[in-house]
Design a protein around this motif. Structure first.
Motif, PDB file in Angstrom:
ATOM      1  N   GLY A 174      28.765  63.952  -0.326  1.00  7.50           N
ATOM      2  CA  GLY A 174      29.250  64.033  -1.693  1.00  7.50           C
ATOM      3  C   GLY A 174      28.781  62.930  -2.612  1.00  7.50           C
ATOM      4  O   GLY A 174      29.152  62.903  -3.788  1.00  7.50           O
ATOM      5  N   GLY A 188      31.452  69.660  -8.724  1.00  9.00           N
ATOM      6  CA  GLY A 188      30.427  70.248  -7.886  1.00  9.00           C
ATOM      7  C   GLY A 188      29.036  69.858  -8.366  1.00  9.00           C
ATOM      8  O   GLY A 188      28.859  69.356  -9.483  1.00  9.00           O
ATOM      9  N   LEU A 189      28.062  70.130  -7.524  1.00  9.93           N
ATOM     10  CA  LEU A 189      26.665  69.825  -7.826  1.00  9.93           C
ATOM     11  C   LEU A 189      25.902  71.132  -7.974  1.00  9.93           C
ATOM     12  O   LEU A 189      25.896  71.960  -7.058  1.00  9.93           O
ATOM     13  N   PHE A 190      25.284  71.341  -9.112  1.00  5.43           N
ATOM     14  CA  PHE A 190      24.509  72.547  -9.374  1.00  5.43           C
ATOM     15  C   PHE A 190      23.078  72.150  -9.708  1.00  5.43           C
ATOM     16  O   PHE A 190      22.856  71.220 -10.497  1.00  5.43           O
ATOM     17  N   GLN A 241      25.526  61.099  -4.394  1.00  9.17           N
ATOM     18  CA  GLN A 241      24.126  61.358  -4.715  1.00  9.17           C
ATOM     19  C   GLN A 241      23.398  60.072  -5.097  1.00  9.17           C
ATOM     20  O   GLN A 241      23.986  59.189  -5.728  1.00  9.17           O
ATOM     21  N   ILE A 297      26.994  78.392 -16.101  1.00  8.79           N
ATOM     22  CA  ILE A 297      28.004  78.099 -15.083  1.00  8.79           C
ATOM     23  C   ILE A 297      29.290  77.626 -15.765  1.00  8.79           C
ATOM     24  O   ILE A 297      29.259  76.712 -16.593  1.00  8.79           O
ATOM     25  N   ASP A 333      21.694  63.910  -1.335  1.00 12.62           N
ATOM     26  CA  ASP A 333      23.149  64.075  -1.328  1.00 12.62           C
ATOM     27  C   ASP A 333      23.666  63.791   0.076  1.00 12.62           C
ATOM     28  O   ASP A 333      23.239  64.420   1.047  1.00 12.62           O
TER      29      ASP A 333
END
Length: 211
Positions: free
Chosen positions: A62, A1-3, A64, A14, A59
């Motif tokens: 999915g 995932g991207l945070f 980047q 996280i 983004d």
């Protein structure tokens, strides 16, 4: 995932984030005083990366990519007629004007190490305020690495000569792990920003900070 976050502690909280120390970042910090000396996307942690200045993250499905929307070279303007004899005075005038432009505030904070950069900014700010060209109330501070940090002596001498209110303090021991370090932060600002309640109070009381 991207945070995404502008604070390292938020990302480290996280589950699943790789927050092991990056050996290369630690080495750069110990040698150069910066964790991102060679790579502006580097942070102290292996699984956390920084967005470089003047850049945006895009983004798409999915995937980047990073796009730069401005570069330092965009700010440069050619100056004609300079000679080795006139260049120092031209630089002094340009720097003084830049400092004065940022003093349109009631309270200005100056991170002071006693080195050439911060001393020059402090001197320009003090001169502008004494002459009436700026209205800010100036305060300087120095975050120290240790009790015998030589910067204390230099910074205290500069503050005394310029008649600046000056505060010295030690950072919290966990400042390296708790505080993000953007690429434009000098070492003294990095330590002071992790200095706990005293540094937070200094920043909260200031309308502008002169780096």
């Amino acid at each position: 995932g991207l945070f995404l976050s502008n604070e390292l502690p938020a990302l480290r909280s996280i589950r699943g984030i790789d927050d092991a120390l990056d050996p290369l970042a630690v080495a750069d910090y110990l040698v150069f005083g910066y964790v991102d000396f060679f790579d502006k996307s580097r942070t102290p942690f292996r699984g956390v990366h920084a967005l470089p200045p003047a850049a945006c993250l895009i983004d798409s499905d999915g995937t980047q990519r990073i796009s730069r929307h401005r570069a330092f070279s965009d700010l440069l303007r050619p100056v004609s007629g300079l000679t080795p004899a006139t260049a120092p005075e031209a630089f002094r005038e340009a720097m003084s004007a830049a400092v004065e432009e940022r003093l349109d505030a009631d309270r200005a904070l100056i991170p002071l190490s006693g080195g050439l950069d911060s001393t020059s900014i402090a001197a320009a700010a003090a001169k502008a305020c004494r002459s009436g060209r700026a209205r800010s109330k100036l305060k300087a501070y120095t975050g120290l690495r240790s009790g015998d940090d030589v910067e204390a002596q230099f910074a205290r001498s500069v503050a005394s000569r310029l008649q600046l209110s000056h505060e010295l303090f030690m950072p919290e021991r966990d400042s390296l792990l708790a505080t993000p370090m953007p690429s434009w932060y000098p070492v003294t600002q990095f330590f002071a920003n992790g200095g706990g309640e005293r540094s937070r109070r200094l920043y909260a009381d200031a309308d502008v900070v002169l780096y």
